[in-house]
Structure formats: C-alpha cells, structure tokens
Design an enzyme around this catalytic site. Structure first.
Site, PDB file in Angstrom:
ATOM      1  N   CYS A   2      24.168  -6.506 -20.401  1.00 51.30           N
ATOM      2  CA  CYS A   2      22.970  -7.308 -20.204  1.00 51.30           C
ATOM      3  C   CYS A   2      22.936  -7.925 -18.803  1.00 51.30           C
ATOM      4  O   CYS A   2      23.966  -8.130 -18.187  1.00 51.30           O
ATOM      5  CB  CYS A   2      22.835  -8.446 -21.218  1.00 51.30           C
ATOM      6  SG  CYS A   2      22.985  -7.909 -22.925  1.00 51.30           S
ATOM      7  N   ARG A  27      22.576  -2.748 -15.931  1.00 47.36           N
ATOM      8  CA  ARG A  27      23.442  -3.440 -16.890  1.00 47.36           C
ATOM      9  C   ARG A  27      22.988  -3.245 -18.329  1.00 47.36           C
ATOM     10  O   ARG A  27      23.668  -3.667 -19.264  1.00 47.36           O
ATOM     11  CB  ARG A  27      23.475  -4.941 -16.576  1.00 47.36           C
ATOM     12  CG  ARG A  27      23.942  -5.257 -15.176  1.00 47.36           C
ATOM     13  CD  ARG A  27      23.912  -6.743 -14.931  1.00 47.36           C
ATOM     14  NE  ARG A  27      24.850  -7.427 -15.788  1.00 47.36           N
ATOM     15  CZ  ARG A  27      26.131  -7.595 -15.512  1.00 47.36           C
ATOM     16  NH1 ARG A  27      26.632  -7.157 -14.387  1.00 47.36           N
ATOM     17  NH2 ARG A  27      26.928  -8.223 -16.352  1.00 47.36           N
ATOM     18  N   TRP A  74      21.498  -4.856 -23.242  1.00 46.42           N
ATOM     19  CA  TRP A  74      22.262  -3.715 -23.736  1.00 46.42           C
ATOM     20  C   TRP A  74      22.762  -4.157 -25.104  1.00 46.42           C
ATOM     21  O   TRP A  74      23.587  -5.067 -25.206  1.00 46.42           O
ATOM     22  CB  TRP A  74      23.426  -3.404 -22.805  1.00 46.42           C
ATOM     23  CG  TRP A  74      24.165  -2.162 -23.164  1.00 46.42           C
ATOM     24  CD1 TRP A  74      23.785  -0.876 -22.914  1.00 46.42           C
ATOM     25  CD2 TRP A  74      25.429  -2.071 -23.833  1.00 46.42           C
ATOM     26  NE1 TRP A  74      24.736   0.006 -23.385  1.00 46.42           N
ATOM     27  CE2 TRP A  74      25.747  -0.699 -23.952  1.00 46.42           C
ATOM     28  CE3 TRP A  74      26.321  -3.013 -24.353  1.00 46.42           C
ATOM     29  CZ2 TRP A  74      26.918  -0.240 -24.558  1.00 46.42           C
ATOM     30  CZ3 TRP A  74      27.492  -2.556 -24.948  1.00 46.42           C
ATOM     31  CH2 TRP A  74      27.774  -1.184 -25.053  1.00 46.42           C
ATOM     32  N   ASN A  99      24.435 -13.158 -21.649  1.00 47.70           N
ATOM     33  CA  ASN A  99      25.175 -11.916 -21.447  1.00 47.70           C
ATOM     34  C   ASN A  99      26.595 -12.160 -21.956  1.00 47.70           C
ATOM     35  O   ASN A  99      27.237 -13.111 -21.525  1.00 47.70           O
ATOM     36  CB  ASN A  99      25.178 -11.587 -19.940  1.00 47.70           C
ATOM     37  CG  ASN A  99      26.212 -10.539 -19.554  1.00 47.70           C
ATOM     38  OD1 ASN A  99      26.746 -10.559 -18.468  1.00 47.70           O
ATOM     39  ND2 ASN A  99      26.496  -9.616 -20.438  1.00 47.70           N
ATOM     40  N   GLY A 100      27.056 -11.304 -22.877  1.00 47.95           N
ATOM     41  CA  GLY A 100      28.404 -11.485 -23.435  1.00 47.95           C
ATOM     42  C   GLY A 100      28.357 -11.378 -24.948  1.00 47.95           C
ATOM     43  O   GLY A 100      27.368 -10.903 -25.510  1.00 47.95           O
ATOM     44  N   GLU A 490      36.718  14.027 -14.633  1.00 52.87           N
ATOM     45  CA  GLU A 490      35.592  13.301 -14.059  1.00 52.87           C
ATOM     46  C   GLU A 490      34.337  14.183 -14.053  1.00 52.87           C
ATOM     47  O   GLU A 490      33.230  13.711 -14.333  1.00 52.87           O
ATOM     48  CB  GLU A 490      35.972  12.811 -12.649  1.00 52.87           C
ATOM     49  CG  GLU A 490      34.874  12.104 -11.878  1.00 52.87           C
ATOM     50  CD  GLU A 490      34.313  10.861 -12.538  1.00 52.87           C
ATOM     51  OE1 GLU A 490      34.876  10.372 -13.532  1.00 52.87           O
ATOM     52  OE2 GLU A 490      33.273  10.386 -12.067  1.00 52.87           O
ATOM     53  N   LYS A 494      30.870  13.235 -15.990  1.00 51.91           N
ATOM     54  CA  LYS A 494      29.554  13.186 -15.325  1.00 51.91           C
ATOM     55  C   LYS A 494      28.543  14.017 -16.111  1.00 51.91           C
ATOM     56  O   LYS A 494      27.413  13.590 -16.340  1.00 51.91           O
ATOM     57  CB  LYS A 494      29.609  13.726 -13.889  1.00 51.91           C
ATOM     58  CG  LYS A 494      30.307  12.902 -12.855  1.00 51.91           C
ATOM     59  CD  LYS A 494      29.532  11.706 -12.367  1.00 51.91           C
ATOM     60  CE  LYS A 494      29.804  10.510 -13.201  1.00 51.91           C
ATOM     61  NZ  LYS A 494      30.946   9.697 -12.941  1.00 51.91           N
ATOM     62  N   GLU A 497      27.640  12.284 -19.440  1.00 46.61           N
ATOM     63  CA  GLU A 497      26.912  11.018 -19.257  1.00 46.61           C
ATOM     64  C   GLU A 497      25.434  11.243 -18.979  1.00 46.61           C
ATOM     65  O   GLU A 497      24.592  10.555 -19.524  1.00 46.61           O
ATOM     66  CB  GLU A 497      27.467  10.269 -18.037  1.00 46.61           C
ATOM     67  CG  GLU A 497      28.710   9.511 -18.252  1.00 46.61           C
ATOM     68  CD  GLU A 497      29.123   8.732 -16.996  1.00 46.61           C
ATOM     69  OE1 GLU A 497      29.347   7.545 -17.126  1.00 46.61           O
ATOM     70  OE2 GLU A 497      29.237   9.322 -15.903  1.00 46.61           O
ATOM     71  N   HIS A 513      46.680  26.838 -25.507  1.00 41.12           N
ATOM     72  CA  HIS A 513      47.159  26.100 -26.684  1.00 41.12           C
ATOM     73  C   HIS A 513      46.016  25.597 -27.555  1.00 41.12           C
ATOM     74  O   HIS A 513      46.179  24.646 -28.307  1.00 41.12           O
ATOM     75  CB  HIS A 513      48.052  24.941 -26.238  1.00 41.12           C
ATOM     76  CG  HIS A 513      49.279  25.398 -25.520  1.00 41.12           C
ATOM     77  ND1 HIS A 513      50.258  26.157 -26.123  1.00 41.12           N
ATOM     78  CD2 HIS A 513      49.667  25.256 -24.230  1.00 41.12           C
ATOM     79  CE1 HIS A 513      51.206  26.447 -25.239  1.00 41.12           C
ATOM     80  NE2 HIS A 513      50.862  25.904 -24.079  1.00 41.12           N
ATOM     81  N   LYS A 612      26.166   0.109 -16.742  1.00 38.89           N
ATOM     82  CA  LYS A 612      27.105   0.256 -15.640  1.00 38.89           C
ATOM     83  C   LYS A 612      28.260  -0.729 -15.706  1.00 38.89           C
ATOM     84  O   LYS A 612      29.396  -0.380 -15.499  1.00 38.89           O
ATOM     85  CB  LYS A 612      26.353   0.079 -14.320  1.00 38.89           C
ATOM     86  CG  LYS A 612      27.236   0.399 -13.150  1.00 38.89           C
ATOM     87  CD  LYS A 612      26.444   0.850 -11.977  1.00 38.89           C
ATOM     88  CE  LYS A 612      27.351   1.461 -10.938  1.00 38.89           C
ATOM     89  NZ  LYS A 612      27.893   2.750 -11.344  1.00 38.89           N
TER      90      LYS A 612
END
Ligand code: G6P
Length: 617
Positions: A2, A27, A74, A99-100, A490, A494, A497, A513, A612
């Site tokens: 948030c 956010r 969020w 926020n939290g 990575e 990407k 996401e 394997h 983010k």
C-alpha cells in the site's frame, strides 16, 4: 504494501493526492481512495482498481479542500472492494489511511464491537479509526488533541503501520505515525506533506524528513511540523534534499517504465562504479571507514534477501567463494527469520534490498543483530531507507528510483555492488585466491562494461522477433550453469511475473534428473551460454534437449561455436570477462520477458497480484 499520501496545503489538495497515489501505484493497485476536509466535513471518494478509477470519481464530483489523506491498496485483509478501500472512517469524525498489518486487530475488533462500534469493512485498519474515535471522546478540545490521541492509541497496535489520520475535531491537521512501514514528511513552503516514498511528493517538494521507527508527526496549517519519538519526547529530525531529480517519475519516450529502466542500465552501472575504483582495485572505503577492518576479519558470509535481490545474492555466492575464498550461505529472508541459524565465529551478515523496506529482510536484519555476527552490510538502492539506517556498513546501488514492479536495473546494479564487495573482500584478506593481476583485469572489465551492455540492448529488435515464439506457450524452462543458474532463475521469474507464463529454472546439469520429462516440441527451453569453463558441459545438456525434440533459444558468446539449427535459435552476445558475464546475460532475458508480456497484452509495469515494495510479511 500500500501507498499513503497526506497533505496540509494552501491550495486544493485533490490533484496533489491523486498525483502522489499514481506515483505510489507500484506499491499496490487493488483500490484507491481519498478523504478531504471539505467545508469542515470529512468527504471521501473510493474506487476499486487503479488510481485512474479514483481520478474519474473525483472528476465526476469534486469536493475540494486544503487538507487530505489518500491511499492505494495492495489487499491483505479483505478482498479488493470499495468497502475495504481506504480511507476508513469512524462515524463522521475520524479518517485513517494505513500501510502495514495490525496483527492484533481481531481481539481489538471484538472489544470495539462489544462497545458498540459498527464495522463496515473486513480490513485490519478499521480498528484504528474506531480506537481514535474513542480516544477523542476522552480528550479535551484543546489544540493537539488529535496528536495526543494518535500517540495514545498506537500503544494498542501490534504489527506494522504507517498511518495518515484526520479528524473533524481539528480540521487543519494531518497526523502521521510510523512503526515498521516507511513514511516520510515532505517539507513545503507553508505546506507539509506525508508519503510512503519521497517520489510521491516530488511535484510539490524536494525536501524530506525520514521518520524513525515509533515517530508520530503532526502537520498543521501553515506548514508547521511537530515530531515526537516513540516515548513521546519532542525530536528534531534532519531535512534531506532529494537529489535524484524527478526524471524517474515519467516514462519519457518509452512505452513502459520497465523498458525505460532496462535501457537505463548502462548509465546506472556507470553510476554504481563511479568513485569506487582505482586503476587496479576497488576502494574499500566506499563501504565505510570500518569496512577494511571488518572485511579482514570476515571468515564466513550469510546473505539474506527476497525475490530478485535473492537471485543477486545467489550470483554473489559464486563470486565470493571463487575470488575472495570465503564460504557463503544465501537464503530468502522469510525462511531465515524463522530458523535458528548457527552463526560461526567471524561471520558477516549481508542484506540485499532494492527498497530497503522489505518487511522480511528488515526482520531478518533485526534478528541477525541478536545472533553474534561481526557486523551487517546492507546493499540497497534507497537512501534513508530502514535497511540503510539499521546496517553497520552500507553500499548504495545508485540505480535511481525503479518504478516497474519487475526489477531490472536494481538487479544489475546490485550485481555491480556485489562484485565491488567481492573485490573489496579479496583485497582485505591476505589468503584470497584473487591475485592483483586478476583483480586489475576485473576492474578494467568493469570499466568497459557499460558500452558492452549498450551493444546487448541493441539486440532488442532481434529479441522482439524471438519473443513471438512464446506468446502462445504456457510453460518455459530456463537453463544455466554456475553463476548463470541464478541468472536463469531471474529470467524465469521475469517471465512469470509479467507474462503469467509458468516458467522454471534449472541448473542445466540437473535436467536429466526430472525436468527432461517435460521437454517436447511445445516446451521452449532458454539457455545462457557464456564462454566459461562449464561451456562444454552446457553444450552436452543442450544436446539432451534437442534429442527430445525441445525448442532451444540460446543466448551465447559469439566465440563459443553454438549456431542456429532448425530446432535451435541462437543470439550471439559480445565477449565479456567471465566474471561479469552474469550481468550481461541478464539483459536479453529482461528484454525477452518484456516483449512476451507486451505481445500477451499484460500490464507490464503493474502485473496482477504483485507490488514492488513488500512491507508486509
Ligand atoms: C517484491 C518485488 C520484487 C523484489 C522483492 C524484494 O517481490 O516485486 O521485484 O525483488 O520484492 O524487494 P527488495 O526491495 O527487498 O529488493
């Protein structure tokens, strides 16, 4: 996560709040809302979805005011809905943005309901509004009562919060408070502001106060700012001038922030190196005056991070062991913080974080401080962030603000910082495997890196063509060996996401394997093939894929003799010193996922369900 914004201004604040929210959308973007003091009453607009939806609501029915608070959400407690959108009000008296996470909200809610409060949302935040309403009942009518009420009720809040609060009881005031979530005060001319990140306020000020944990701040008409610390003592906090400029807030000529940030990499890599290298080695003092002593003592390293930053840590393990000769463990913060790590003597603790506010990473740092490490090094992109303030040594990555949720330039500059760290450690230790000659070669390669990155970015059109093969796929496999296994991780992250294609990464030697069973003509397999001592082994692994009918996409050093076939597409990259290859091979994978996402029509800069800066557990 948030984002919150607040303003006590001399003008209508609706535009300031909306602009601030747009800049904080990284956010969270599940819903947005604002409350403005309009003719002495709290007037609220809320909308599900992005800030643009709120903007439209405000445009339909503008209720101007010079004081207000706003929020982009969020979702954690309660689905994205208008009722759950902030600000939350208690009667028509109090408005709160948060926020939290308030961890003890269930118990508090039961108590407040028993006392007659009616809840209209499923959020943890609403308890704060009702607690404040009760605290104001008990307060006098004097000026400062809202400030005192916030100081009083935060004692009842468990968990993490950054708050913005307004009340009709004092219509010229906004109160902020911070514990565990970021909050800055913007200092204007006869105006004052609050935000989760200075970026939100750059159109109105470049002067900021970074609040400390436990601080409560009062912003009053005329730009008056009053701060008390966690024990209620008045404190003065320094004002910092924001030096990055405001270029980061616009996409410029680019279609997306992500693409802009990919293209900024040569410039920010140069910035990350500036003033930190001599002709032959790294300047160890770049890490702080005590760094040389601490590095000379270091016998082990524990690296802790989340997400993309964790992948940077995994690359660093290969470098630190190979060049500095120091054993390294790398772990995600959300696991580390709940383990009982055994810390060998003379172990250095290292955190990596773009934002410096990731809740799990901060919790791991705080936990580590109780475990007997010789010190904590924080590698971070945001000056003044909690991680920077709480680390013993810091190295800033200097990527500048990163807006795209999928991290790009923050990752490559972390790798630069970690290579500098590797060289600094090798230099500080008499028994490091890296000799002065090799150190000098890597330094020269670092200095030559930015233009080589530019050459790789010039392959953009070819990568865009390659990306067409992925648009209809549902799965993809990324392969790498050695320090390029984390680069494969990575690359896969990407792709997932931003294009929502399921992607996995494997060390190429592990293919046989299990994952080889997944390979058929429908499975694109992407591999990075720099010219290193694992090349021949990687080539054999690629043959294993080809023999099973897999479609190969290989990013290869131009000298390694990997060429295109019917079933293999190859893109050649310029030759680079082996030590820096992980940095270079990251770039085509970023561009590949970017173009796949654009083809699929996803929201590249704000992919679904993500944010983010993850300031919640
Ligand atoms: C979120 C972001 C990632 C980031 C991770 C860690 O998940 O979406 O891009 O890598 O947090 O963030 P940090 O700021 O600590 O590097």
């Amino acid at each position: 996560m948030c984002g919150i914004v607040g303003a006590v201004a001399q003008r209508n604040v609706q535009g300031i709040l909306l602009e601030g929210l747009k800049r904080l959308e990284y956010r969270g973007y599940d819903s947005a809302g604002m409350t403005v003091m309009h003719q002495g009453a709290l007037t609220r607009h809320r909308a599900v979805g992005k800030v643009a939806a709120l903007d439209a609501r405000v445009a339909e029915k503008s209720l101007p005011g010079v004081i207000g608070i706003a929020h982009t959400r969020w979702a954690t407690h309660g689905k994205p809905s208008e009722a759950n959108a902030h600000p939350h009000h208690s009667t028509d008296r109090v408005a709160v943005v948060h926020n939290g996470i308030i961890e003890n909200h269930e118990r508090t809610k039961a108590r407040l309901q028993a006392a007659g409060h009616v809840f209209t949302s499923e959020t943890d935040t609403e308890v704060i509004a009702h607690l404040l309403n009760d605290a104001l009942d008990d307060a006098s009518d004097e000026r400062g009562a809202l400030f005192a009420a916030v100081q009083h009720i935060v004692n009842d809040l468990g968990g993490a919060y950054a708050l913005g609060v307004m009340s009709v009881s004092e219509p010229d005031v906004v109160i902020g408070a911070r514990q565990g979530s970021p909050l800055v005060v913007g200092v204007g001319i006869d105006e004052a502001f609050l935000a989760s990140d200075p970026l939100a306020l750059l159109p109105v000020t470049d002067r900021f106060i970074y609040l400390e944990e436990g601080d409560v701040v009062e912003l009053r008409d005329g730009g008056h700012i009053r701060i008390v610390n966690r024990v209620g003592q008045p404190v003065e906090r320094p004002i910092h001038v924001f030096e990055h400029g405001d270029g980061a807030a616009s996409k410029g000529e680019y279609r997306h922030f992500m693409l802009k940030e990919i293209y900024e990499q040569p410039a920010v890599i140069s910035a990350a190196l500036e003033g930190r290298l001599s002709d032959t080695g790294v300047l160890v003092e770049s890490f702080g005056p005590e760094a040389a002593t601490l590095f000379a003592r270091t016998r082990q390293i524990h690296i802790i991070a989340c997400g993309t930053s964790y992948h940077a840590g995994l690359v660093a393990r290969y470098w630190l062991e190979r060049y500095a000769g120091v054993p390294v463990q790398v772990e995600v913060a959300s696991e580390y913080r709940y383990r009982h790590p055994v810390v060998p003597e003379d172990t250095l603790f290292v955190t990596l974080s773009q934002s410096g506010e990731t809740a799990d990473t901060l919790a791991a740092l705080r936990y580590a401080k109780t475990l007997g490490y010789i010190g904590a090094l924080g590698i971070c992109n945001v000056p003044g962030s909690s991680l920077v303030r709480e680390s013993d040594l810091t190295l800033m990555t200097r990527a500048g603000p990163e807006i795209g949720v999928a991290s790009t330039k923050a990752f490559t500059t972390q790798l630069i910082a970690l290579m500098l760290f590797t060289l600094a450690l090798a230099k500080s230790r008499s028994d490091a495997p890296l000799d002065a000659g090799e150190q000098g070669e890597i330094v020269q390669a670092l200095k030559a890196l930015a233009p080589i990155c530019q050459q790789v970015l010039a392959l953009n059109d070819e990568i865009e063509v390659l990306s067409q093969a992925f648009a209809e796929k549902h799965h993809a496999l990324f392969l790498g060996r050695g320090a390029h296994f984390p680069i494969a991780l990575e690359g896969a992250l990407k792709l997932k996401e931003i294009s929502y294609i399921h992607a996995e990464a494997y060390p190429a030697g592990e293919l046989k394997h299990g994952p080889l069973a997944l390979v058929d003509s429908e499975m694109p397999v992407i591999s990075v093939a720099p010219n290193d001592d694992l090349l021949e082994k990687l080539k054999s692994n690629l043959q294993e894929v080809r023999a099973r009918g897999g479609q190969l996409f290989v990013f290869a050093d131009k000298n390694v003799g990997i060429h295109a076939h019917d079933d293999t597409q190859v893109l050649h990259l310029p030759h680079i010193h082996e030590a820096l290859a992980p940095l270079l091979y990251t770039l085509p994978l970023q561009l590949l996922s970017y173009h796949v996402a654009v083809l699929k029509g996803t929201d590249v800069d704000q992919p679904r369900n993500l944010a983010k800066s993850v300031t919640v557990e």
